[in-house]
Design a protein around this motif. Structure first.
Motif, mmCIF file in Angstrom:
data_model
loop_
_atom_site.group_PDB
_atom_site.id
_atom_site.type_symbol
_atom_site.label_atom_id
_atom_site.label_comp_id
_atom_site.label_asym_id
_atom_site.label_seq_id
_atom_site.Cartn_x
_atom_site.Cartn_y
_atom_site.Cartn_z
ATOM 1 N N VAL A 1 15.133 38.943 -38.413
ATOM 2 C CA VAL A 1 13.737 38.216 -37.936
ATOM 3 C C VAL A 1 13.259 39.193 -36.732
ATOM 4 O O VAL A 1 13.962 39.484 -35.927
ATOM 5 N N ASP A 2 11.968 39.490 -36.829
ATOM 6 C CA ASP A 2 11.384 40.421 -35.827
ATOM 7 C C ASP A 2 10.863 39.544 -34.541
ATOM 8 O O ASP A 2 10.005 38.890 -34.964
ATOM 9 N N LEU A 3 11.664 39.788 -33.510
ATOM 10 C CA LEU A 3 11.039 38.926 -32.037
ATOM 11 C C LEU A 3 10.805 39.600 -31.296
ATOM 12 O O LEU A 3 11.637 40.644 -30.917
ATOM 13 N N SER A 4 9.852 39.556 -30.480
ATOM 14 C CA SER A 4 9.614 40.090 -28.787
ATOM 15 C C SER A 4 10.460 39.623 -27.850
ATOM 16 O O SER A 4 11.251 38.573 -28.159
ATOM 17 N N VAL A 5 10.535 40.275 -26.820
ATOM 18 C CA VAL A 5 11.429 40.042 -25.813
ATOM 19 C C VAL A 5 11.255 38.615 -25.115
ATOM 20 O O VAL A 5 12.340 37.785 -25.008
ATOM 21 N N ASN A 6 9.964 38.295 -25.082
ATOM 22 C CA ASN A 6 9.638 36.858 -24.673
ATOM 23 C C ASN A 6 10.005 35.856 -25.595
ATOM 24 O O ASN A 6 10.526 34.767 -25.280
ATOM 25 N N GLU A 7 9.616 36.049 -26.843
ATOM 26 C CA GLU A 7 10.254 35.116 -27.775
ATOM 27 C C GLU A 7 11.730 34.956 -27.767
ATOM 28 O O GLU A 7 12.094 33.870 -28.131
ATOM 29 N N GLY B 1 16.132 31.349 -26.810
ATOM 30 C CA GLY B 1 17.355 31.080 -25.891
ATOM 31 C C GLY B 1 17.387 30.112 -25.059
ATOM 32 O O GLY B 1 18.461 29.229 -24.775
ATOM 33 N N TRP B 2 16.439 29.968 -24.219
ATOM 34 C CA TRP B 2 16.093 28.806 -23.235
ATOM 35 C C TRP B 2 16.144 27.355 -24.035
ATOM 36 O O TRP B 2 16.635 26.373 -23.546
ATOM 37 N N GLY C 1 6.662 29.874 -27.098
ATOM 38 C CA GLY C 1 7.923 29.157 -27.515
ATOM 39 C C GLY C 1 7.748 28.573 -28.880
ATOM 40 O O GLY C 1 8.556 28.613 -29.707
ATOM 41 N N ALA C 2 6.394 27.894 -29.076
ATOM 42 C CA ALA C 2 6.182 27.251 -30.412
ATOM 43 C C ALA C 2 5.923 28.254 -31.457
ATOM 44 O O ALA C 2 6.654 28.024 -32.745
ATOM 45 N N ARG C 3 5.435 29.669 -31.220
ATOM 46 C CA ARG C 3 5.349 30.679 -32.153
ATOM 47 C C ARG C 3 6.779 31.170 -32.542
ATOM 48 O O ARG C 3 7.124 31.642 -33.829
ATOM 49 N N ALA C 4 7.630 31.269 -31.717
ATOM 50 C CA ALA C 4 9.051 31.801 -31.765
ATOM 51 C C ALA C 4 9.666 30.610 -32.730
ATOM 52 O O ALA C 4 10.515 31.272 -33.480
ATOM 53 N N ILE C 5 9.547 29.516 -32.416
ATOM 54 C CA ILE C 5 10.431 28.593 -33.199
ATOM 55 C C ILE C 5 10.052 28.619 -34.838
ATOM 56 O O ILE C 5 10.618 28.359 -35.584
ATOM 57 N N ALA D 1 11.906 31.924 -41.497
ATOM 58 C CA ALA D 1 12.883 32.959 -42.087
ATOM 59 C C ALA D 1 13.826 32.124 -42.973
ATOM 60 O O ALA D 1 14.549 32.712 -43.456
ATOM 61 N N VAL D 2 13.901 30.915 -42.508
ATOM 62 C CA VAL D 2 15.060 30.204 -43.392
ATOM 63 C C VAL D 2 14.639 30.239 -44.911
ATOM 64 O O VAL D 2 13.452 29.912 -45.237
#
Length: 209
Positions: A122-128, A133-134, A164-168, A174-175
């Motif tokens: 999965v491609d994620l940015s640093v902020n994501e 993680g938090w 945070g919602a977009r990262a989730i 991806a599942v």
């Protein structure tokens, strides 16, 4: 006087013969040099393509055969402005070898970037990544029966909550479909969006809890 003319004719004939022999030797040496270079290139291309069980591409074999065929035709008559047949075929051969090497390198790069079998990338940015993680840390704490924390953590603003919602959502998407706990991914996404809208957009002046 006649002897002089005869000697001059003999010298001229000797010069013509010498020039013809020199040109013939030059053409033969050139042909042998091209053939030797072809053998070296063929060995190099074959060893490069056979590293991972591959074969020499058909375009390269065809170009090599065309260059080799020039050696069997003898000399070529060409004008000053025409292109040397050897040069033309060597350009075609170089283009075929370059394209074959590029395709092989590109394919190897794609394979290296691809995830291992049974894994998902999965491609994620640093902020994501920081948001996930938090959120995962807080979720783990609240899932533990012996957790007795009283501190409260909140998003710093609407933008942070949206990230945070977009990262989730990326993780959920991806599942694999057959492994997803929720068939419709839009339902949890809309639920998170509603929480954000209800807090920041409906009452923007509300104090954060």
């Amino acid at each position: 006087m006649d002897i002089l003319f005869v000697l001059a004719g003999l010298v001229a004939g000797l010069m013509v013969v010498a020039w013809s022999c020199a040109r013939s030797y030059f053409e033969r040496g050139r042909r042998h040099g091209v053939e030797e270079a072809m053998r070296e290139m063929a060995r190099g291309v074959s060893s490069h393509c056979a590293l991972e069980g591959g074969t020499v591409p058909a375009s390269v074999e065809k170009a090599m055969a065309a260059v080799k065929a020039l050696g069997t035709r003898g000399r070529f008559a060409r004008g000053r402005s025409s292109t040397d047949p050897y040069h033309a075929q060597l350009w075609v051969l170089g283009d075929a070898i370059g394209e074959a090497c590029w395709l092989k390198g590109h394919a190897a790069g794609v394979r290296r970037k691809a995830p291992a079998e049974g894994k998902i990338r999965v491609d994620l940015s640093v902020n994501e990544l920081l948001q996930l993680g938090w959120l995962a840390h807080l979720g783990f704490q609240h899932m533990m029966p012996n957790y007795r924390g009283f501190e409260s953590y909140r998003f710093g603003g609407e933008r942070e909550a949206l990230e945070g919602a977009r990262a989730i959502s990326k993780i959920e998407a991806a599942v694999p479909v057959q492994e997803r706990p929720v068939a419709d991914l839009a339902a949890p996404f809309k639920g998170r969006q509603k929480l954000i809208c209800d807090w920041w957009q409906v009452t923007p002046d509300r104090l954060m809890a």
